[in-house]
Design an enzyme around this catalytic site. Structure first.
Site, PDB file in Angstrom:
ATOM      1  N   ALA A  62       5.242   4.193  -4.072  1.00 53.30           N
ATOM      2  CA  ALA A  62       5.276   3.429  -4.969  1.00 53.30           C
ATOM      3  C   ALA A  62       4.103   3.946  -6.076  1.00 53.30           C
ATOM      4  O   ALA A  62       4.293   3.917  -7.386  1.00 53.30           O
ATOM      5  CB  ALA A  62       5.186   1.803  -4.852  1.00 53.30           C
ATOM      6  N   GLN A 122       0.804  -1.343   0.105  1.00 54.96           N
ATOM      7  CA  GLN A 122       0.137  -0.064   0.100  1.00 54.96           C
ATOM      8  C   GLN A 122       0.858   1.379  -0.009  1.00 54.96           C
ATOM      9  O   GLN A 122       0.386   2.247   0.337  1.00 54.96           O
ATOM     10  CB  GLN A 122      -0.926  -0.059   1.253  1.00 54.96           C
ATOM     11  CG  GLN A 122      -2.079  -0.947   1.193  1.00 54.96           C
ATOM     12  CD  GLN A 122      -2.880  -0.470  -0.140  1.00 54.96           C
ATOM     13  OE1 GLN A 122      -2.938   0.424  -0.832  1.00 54.96           O
ATOM     14  NE2 GLN A 122      -3.792  -1.727  -0.550  1.00 54.96           N
ATOM     15  N   SER A 123       1.934   1.162  -0.607  1.00 54.99           N
ATOM     16  CA  SER A 123       3.023   2.221  -0.409  1.00 54.99           C
ATOM     17  C   SER A 123       2.417   3.594  -1.438  1.00 54.99           C
ATOM     18  O   SER A 123       2.132   3.439  -2.444  1.00 54.99           O
ATOM     19  CB  SER A 123       4.316   1.891  -1.100  1.00 54.99           C
ATOM     20  OG  SER A 123       5.196   2.750  -1.586  1.00 54.99           O
ATOM     21  N   ASN A 124       2.457   4.773  -0.575  1.00 52.81           N
ATOM     22  CA  ASN A 124       2.224   5.920  -1.323  1.00 52.81           C
ATOM     23  C   ASN A 124       3.190   6.379  -2.348  1.00 52.81           C
ATOM     24  O   ASN A 124       2.976   6.798  -3.498  1.00 52.81           O
ATOM     25  CB  ASN A 124       1.859   7.174  -0.452  1.00 52.81           C
ATOM     26  CG  ASN A 124       0.753   6.781   0.493  1.00 52.81           C
ATOM     27  OD1 ASN A 124      -0.377   6.652   0.157  1.00 52.81           O
ATOM     28  ND2 ASN A 124       1.034   6.838   1.708  1.00 52.81           N
TER      29      ASN A 124
END
Ligand SMILES: Cc1ncc(COP(=O)(O)O)c(C=O)c1O
Length: 355
Positions: free
Chosen positions: A90, A86-88
């Protein structure tokens, strides 16, 4: 030297730094009227949730302007980066790459395992952007170990691409390197300009910000040094703290200054990290963070994300309530984005926000 002169000088230092224009700057700076009245303080917000280029903006857009500037200057075809599923960072990389014609490859660690069905939240956005997504499971719960595996797999993929004649620009987790941090040096210059233009606003006493990889913090520290700003920075840790973090951030700030031809050295002892609002851990909401998210939403109609910005805002509210922030103080909450986390797995968003 006068603050205006320092700002002028700082602009000159950026003259030869490659940059791709990705977002909409300056981001709005405005007063939180209802929160200010409630706590008898001057509480302002810097809207880096609105950096663009899509509505899912955030702090990484600023970093990516310089990172992709470098990637394009070097003539790369691909960008490879890392994060949680859920990386912002990425997600913003996948979006930014589309804007400048680069292909994004994402190596993501399943800290919270994605469900079996349709992808959610940032993972859905990565997929809409047709990023090449590789997910590394994390069955032992050891994200560090899973990240090592992801890095090895990425190294193999990079070799493969090189053999095919393509070149790849590697960006560390969170975009946390000297080039990326330049985005937040520039952001502090933008803030100085906005303070100058805002009648009656002389500056701030405290600046609150969510810290993860530390790249944003490094840029803010470097910018503070360059512009001789005197507000207190309060970086709020969200569950990613590792031994040596402060030393690394100090070194990164120094390296960012180095890229601008400034030789200042920053000491780890010269800044603090607020570690009391991490809650149960990374991607896990706390009672305080859920309540802070809800309070800002109900008071001002503004959404923060549960993973980063809710924890930073929780610290700010707690310090207003406890008197750690004195009455009538001027406080800035630097909203670094992450509202798309609200559409992630229920474990990440928590139940308290819809009670
Ligand atoms: C919304 C949000 N705020 C803050 C941060 C922390 O920024 P940094 O990694 O530069 O410390 C991140 C990092 O991913 C983020 O996504």
């Amino acid at each position: 030297m006068e603050k205006d002169q320092l700002l002028e000088q700082a602009y000159n230092l950026f003259e030869n730094i490659p940059r791709e224009s990705l977002g909409f700057f300056p981001t709005p700076l405005h007063r939180l009227n209802n929160i200010s009245e409630r706590y008898k303080a001057e509480v302002w917000i810097k809207r880096d949730d609105l950096t663009g280029p899509s509505i899912f903006g955030g702090n990484k857009t600023r970093k990516l302007e310089y990172l992709l500037g470098r990637a394009k200057q070097q003539g790369n075809d691909y960008v490879i980066t890392y994060g949680a599923t859920q990386s912002n960072h990425a997600m913003q990389t996948a979006i930014a790459c589309r804007k400048v014609g680069l292909k994004a490859i994402l190596y993501l660690v399943a800290v919270v395992p994605p469900g079996k069905g349709r992808p959610l939240g940032n993972l859905l956005l990565d997929r809409i952007m047709d990023a090449e997504v590789h997910i590394e499971p994390c069955p032992s719960g050891d994200a560090g170990e899973a990240m090592e595996k992801a890095r090895s797999a990425a190294a193999v993929r990079m070799q493969e691409l090189e053999k095919e004649g393509s070149s790849c620009y590697e960006i560390p987790t969170g975009g946390a390197n000297d080039t990326g941090s330049l985005g937040y040096v520039r952001a502090l210059m933008e803030l100085r300009e906005q303070i100058r233009q805002q009648p009656g606003l002389n500056g701030f006493d405290h600046v609150y910000q969510a810290t993860g990889s530390g790249g944003t913090l490094a840029g803010l520290l470097a910018g503070k040094e360059l512009l001789k700003e005197d507000y207190e920075l309060v970086p709020v840790e969200v569950g990613l703290l590792k031994p040596g973090f402060k030393e690394n951030v100090a070194a990164l700030a120094g390296a960012a200054l180095g890229l601008l031809g400034n030789k200042s050295v920053l000491e780890a002892e010269s800044f603090m990290i607020e570690e009391n609002f991490t809650g149960p851990g990374y991607e896990m909401p706390s009672v305080e963070s859920s309540s802070a998210l809800k309070e800002l939403a109900l008071a001002e109609g503004i959404l923060v994300g549960p993973v980063y910005t809710a924890k930073a805002f929780a610290a700010l509210l707690a310090h207003l309530q406890s008197g750690k922030i004195k009455k009538n103080s001027r406080v800035l909450f630097w909203h670094t984005g992450g509202a798309s986390e609200l559409f992630a797995e229920a474990q990440i968003t928590g139940d308290d926000i819809i009670r």
